[in-house]
Scaffold this motif. Sequence first.
Motif, mmCIF file in Angstrom:
data_model
loop_
_atom_site.group_PDB
_atom_site.id
_atom_site.type_symbol
_atom_site.label_atom_id
_atom_site.label_comp_id
_atom_site.label_asym_id
_atom_site.label_seq_id
_atom_site.Cartn_x
_atom_site.Cartn_y
_atom_site.Cartn_z
ATOM 1 N N ILE A 262 56.577 -0.406 -31.684
ATOM 2 C CA ILE A 262 56.980 -0.152 -30.299
ATOM 3 C C ILE A 262 58.277 -0.890 -29.960
ATOM 4 C CG2 ILE A 262 56.369 -0.617 -27.892
ATOM 5 C CD1 ILE A 262 53.466 -0.025 -28.635
ATOM 6 N N LEU A 263 58.361 -2.141 -30.373
ATOM 7 C CA LEU A 263 59.552 -2.935 -30.066
ATOM 8 C C LEU A 263 60.768 -2.448 -30.837
ATOM 9 C CD1 LEU A 263 57.815 -6.406 -29.936
ATOM 10 C CD2 LEU A 263 58.914 -5.255 -28.034
ATOM 11 N N LEU A 264 60.570 -2.057 -32.092
ATOM 12 C CA LEU A 264 61.696 -1.530 -32.857
ATOM 13 C C LEU A 264 62.122 -0.161 -32.329
ATOM 14 C CD1 LEU A 264 60.759 -2.649 -36.485
ATOM 15 C CD2 LEU A 264 62.344 -3.710 -34.871
ATOM 16 N N ALA A 265 61.159 0.643 -31.829
ATOM 17 C CA ALA A 265 61.505 1.927 -31.211
ATOM 18 C C ALA A 265 62.317 1.697 -29.939
ATOM 19 C CB ALA A 265 60.235 2.713 -30.898
ATOM 20 N N MET A 266 61.985 0.665 -29.178
ATOM 21 C CA MET A 266 62.769 0.326 -27.991
ATOM 22 C C MET A 266 64.179 -0.116 -28.387
ATOM 23 S SD MET A 266 59.932 -1.674 -25.652
ATOM 24 C CE MET A 266 61.113 -2.010 -24.336
ATOM 25 N N LEU A 272 70.690 4.008 -28.453
ATOM 26 C CA LEU A 272 71.034 5.385 -28.094
ATOM 27 C C LEU A 272 71.400 5.533 -26.615
ATOM 28 C CD1 LEU A 272 68.308 7.316 -30.147
ATOM 29 C CD2 LEU A 272 70.761 7.112 -30.656
ATOM 30 N N GLY A 273 71.386 4.421 -25.896
ATOM 31 C CA GLY A 273 71.840 4.454 -24.508
ATOM 32 C C GLY A 273 70.766 4.352 -23.454
ATOM 33 N N LEU A 280 69.299 -6.737 -27.580
ATOM 34 C CA LEU A 280 68.856 -6.265 -28.892
ATOM 35 C C LEU A 280 68.237 -7.392 -29.708
ATOM 36 C CD1 LEU A 280 71.828 -3.905 -29.851
ATOM 37 C CD2 LEU A 280 69.469 -3.234 -29.362
ATOM 38 N N THR A 281 68.798 -8.595 -29.587
ATOM 39 C CA THR A 281 68.274 -9.716 -30.376
ATOM 40 C C THR A 281 66.822 -10.024 -30.020
ATOM 41 O OG1 THR A 281 69.313 -11.182 -28.740
ATOM 42 C CG2 THR A 281 70.501 -10.805 -30.804
ATOM 43 N N LEU A 282 66.495 -9.942 -28.717
ATOM 44 C CA LEU A 282 65.112 -10.202 -28.302
ATOM 45 C C LEU A 282 64.177 -9.075 -28.725
ATOM 46 C CD1 LEU A 282 65.243 -11.775 -24.714
ATOM 47 C CD2 LEU A 282 64.475 -12.820 -26.840
ATOM 48 N N LEU A 283 64.646 -7.837 -28.664
ATOM 49 C CA LEU A 283 63.810 -6.721 -29.088
ATOM 50 C C LEU A 283 63.520 -6.775 -30.580
ATOM 51 C CD1 LEU A 283 65.466 -3.828 -27.036
ATOM 52 C CD2 LEU A 283 63.152 -4.731 -26.717
ATOM 53 N N ILE A 284 64.563 -6.995 -31.365
ATOM 54 C CA ILE A 284 64.373 -7.070 -32.817
ATOM 55 C C ILE A 284 63.539 -8.292 -33.192
ATOM 56 C CG2 ILE A 284 65.549 -7.319 -35.029
ATOM 57 C CD1 ILE A 284 67.930 -5.803 -33.786
ATOM 58 N N GLY A 285 63.905 -9.443 -32.609
ATOM 59 C CA GLY A 285 63.154 -10.667 -32.905
ATOM 60 C C GLY A 285 61.712 -10.567 -32.463
ATOM 61 N N LEU A 400 64.385 3.305 -15.165
ATOM 62 C CA LEU A 400 64.470 4.763 -15.156
ATOM 63 C C LEU A 400 65.601 5.223 -14.260
ATOM 64 C CD1 LEU A 400 60.662 5.629 -14.900
ATOM 65 C CD2 LEU A 400 62.079 5.494 -16.955
ATOM 66 N N GLY A 401 66.243 6.286 -14.665
ATOM 67 C CA GLY A 401 67.306 6.854 -13.850
ATOM 68 C C GLY A 401 68.659 6.225 -14.088
#
Length: 401
Positions: A262-266, A272-273, A280-285, A400-401
């Motif tokens: 889930i986190l890597l998909a985020m 992708l925008g 990104l560092t927190l999502l990947i980490g 969102l939006g």
Amino acid sequence: MSRFSRVLCTLLLFIAGSTQAHTLSESHSSWRVSGDSVRVEFIIPELEAKRLSSNGTEVPARSALSAYIAAHVGVEADAKACDLLDGPRALTAVPGFYRDELTFKCRSSQHLAIRSSVLYEFVPSHTNFARIETNEGELFEQLLTIDHQSVELTGEHSELQSAGLLEFIHMGIMHIFTGIDHMSFMLGLVLISRRVRDLLFVVTGFTIGHSLTLALAVTGILRPDGQFIDALVALTIVLIGAENIGDSTRNPLPVALGLGGILLAMTAAKLLGANITLPLTLLIGGGIFSFCYLLFTGHLRDAARVRLLVTLVFGLIHGFGFAADLLDMRLPPERTAALLFGFNIGVEIGQVTVVLGALLLARLLIKVRLAMPRPLFTDIAAAFLIGEGLYWFLGRTVTLG
């Protein structure tokens, strides 16, 4: 899972179903007295401003926000409302905050009192950190709450004395009692703790975390973003729920792959925008840590010492937001450490009370022979933790939006 744990599982579901998510609801105000005039700057975070909208997810029009503040902030002299001389006037503020200035003109400077009822109808536990500068140039700080909405500045009943240690201890206790996100995490740890020693590790880890928060905040070494902290708090709830699932099924790999995925998909979506606020560092980490942690603890016979580390980290991120806010109040340096210490002591008292209360109530329910099938309650409680944690995590990171 023992019968005792199953009862705790039931308690967790009851509490989670009857309480809302909580982050410390707060605003700031700076009052300056000049004879019979009082100027106030009122600062409200974006998260709190959203509570004023019809759906609770959008910031109201800027003019509507200013009008609301003007209607709920005031000054009195001799028990009579002072006139609004200027404002509300929107001022430039740092991103994520809104700042308004108002100036009041009173008929006299006798028995001056300031008041604020901002947000109490939406969040009864809301606190306004008021910084007051008197006509003589003295500085004081006060806490305005639903039970203490006004402060008398002059006269024989003047309340101008800085908020003391006991007030901050009380605030720390209430921060726990009104925080379902924190209680969900702690009770999730209690569910998976099979021995008293495991619970001691949990409490010790959280205590160390808040102690480190105190030291780092006072020295100004770290000042993390509050929005990131809220998201990480939600992620810890997902982690403890996922760990319970892995422990119950004895197969942590699918759970670890799911949460890490889930986190890597985020991460991919952000590249992708997509409007995802976490770096990104927190999502990947976070994805790598979640995968490794769940896989590691799922194959340990005794993960208590590892949970000490997790609660230590949780203590850090849960306490940093409040510590940073206190420092932003520009409290007198000689009192900052004491006030932060008081809040941390209150948090510890609240935490121990929640854990001991759950244990005592569980024992009481066992005596009346309350028993439920193990797989049902383990999976439902863990799934609920994962669901509510993901709901908060996504709500605090995806725009969102």
